[in-house]
Design an enzyme around this catalytic site. Structure first.
Site, short mmCIF file in Angstrom:
data_model
loop_
_atom_site.label_atom_id
_atom_site.label_comp_id
_atom_site.label_asym_id
_atom_site.label_seq_id
_atom_site.Cartn_x
_atom_site.Cartn_y
_atom_site.Cartn_z
CG ASP A 78 -2.09 -0.84 1.16
OD1 ASP A 78 -2.16 -1.67 0.24
OD2 ASP A 78 -2.97 -0.71 2.04
CG HIS A 223 2.07 0.25 4.55
ND1 HIS A 223 1.73 -0.71 5.48
CD2 HIS A 223 0.93 0.97 4.28
CE1 HIS A 223 0.44 -0.58 5.77
NE2 HIS A 223 -0.07 0.43 5.07
#
Length: 266
Positions: A78, A223
């Site tokens: 993400d 992430h």
């Protein structure tokens, strides 16, 4: 990008749990669909006869896999692309592992367009994580539509392919988000494994958290904007391969079924 990482770490900390047991506004119960249920539904013919084994999902240049038989798991990232993404793509290429990237627009897609193209060119699934990381359940319909449509247009412009998947920031979604996602042709993808890498730069701890939670048909949330995450990826890949896992994109995980716009998957 350090400032961006810090900003998102603060957002993620407020979400701390943006986990999957959220009490979501607008929904008394979040209905989600598992990869196995999607595959089974696609394999079940209307006439009741045995389903065709069929050709399963593609992975760009990274081969094909049948997740009805293979021990599949999806690696997802993400909030990129970022200054760390080129190294991540090098690792994935070396390991021959496809991933699914849920990209942010502002300060990310618009800052690293060449990395968006590279992700698509190297066989990864490119999807949306909104334009500014706005919490969609706190936004009005027009704001939600803007947050979702703007990255769609930019990703399509850069890659030639319009996204079909999105991940709502902090995992927060509701009936309004579902309806607008359906309108825009987007399915929502959550996760089953989180390293909470927004809380630590300890790569060993990130690896340990992923390995502790990994299971067949899992969707791993990481992430690549955080400094400890990309260094953890080689060890995660190697350890899971030793356990017999095959890495796939989210669409591969569902094949021969497909994610339907407006529905939520995890």
């Amino acid at each position: 990008m350090k400032k961006t990482g810090t900003r998102l770490r603060v957002l993620a900390t407020f979400a701390a749990a943006a986990s999957l047991s959220l009490a979501l506004s607008g929904c008394t119960k979040l209905e989600t669909h598992s990869p196995s249920s999607v595959r089974n539904a696609a394999d079940a013919p209307a006439d009741g006869k045995a389903g065709a084994s069929g050709t399963r999902a593609r992975a760009g240049g990274l081969g094909t896999v049948d997740c009805a038989h293979a021990k599949c798991i999806a690696l997802t990232f993400d909030a990129g692309p970022s200054e760390n993404s080129a190294r991540l793509l090098d690792i994935l290429k070396e390991k021959q592992v496809p991933a699914t990237f849920f990209l942010l627009g502002k300060r990310h897609i618009d800052t690293y367009p060449e990395l968006v193209r590279r992700m698509a060119d190297e066989g990864h699934e490119v999807a949306s994580h909104t334009w500014t990381h706005k919490i969609l359940t706190d936004a009005g319909p027009d704001e939600i539509r803007e947050e979702l449509e703007r990255p769609n247009k930019e990703i399509e412009r850069l890659t030639g392919k319009r996204p079909t998947l999105m991940r709502p920031p902090q995992g927060r979604t509701d009936d309004t988000v579902h309806d607008i996602s359906r309108e825009l042709g987007l399915a929502e993808v959550l996760w089953t494994v989180t390293a909470k890498d927004y809380q630590t730069n300890d790569s060993d701890l990130i690896t340990e958290r992923v390995l502790d939670q990994a299971s067949r048909d899992g969707i791993i949330l990481l992430h690549d904007i955080y400094d400890g995450t990309v260094p953890a990826v080689p060890g995660i890949i190697d350890a899971l391969k030793k356990r017999g896992y095959v890495f796939v994109t989210v669409p591969q995980l569902l094949a021969p079924g497909k994610a339907e716009p407006g529905k939520v998957y995890r």
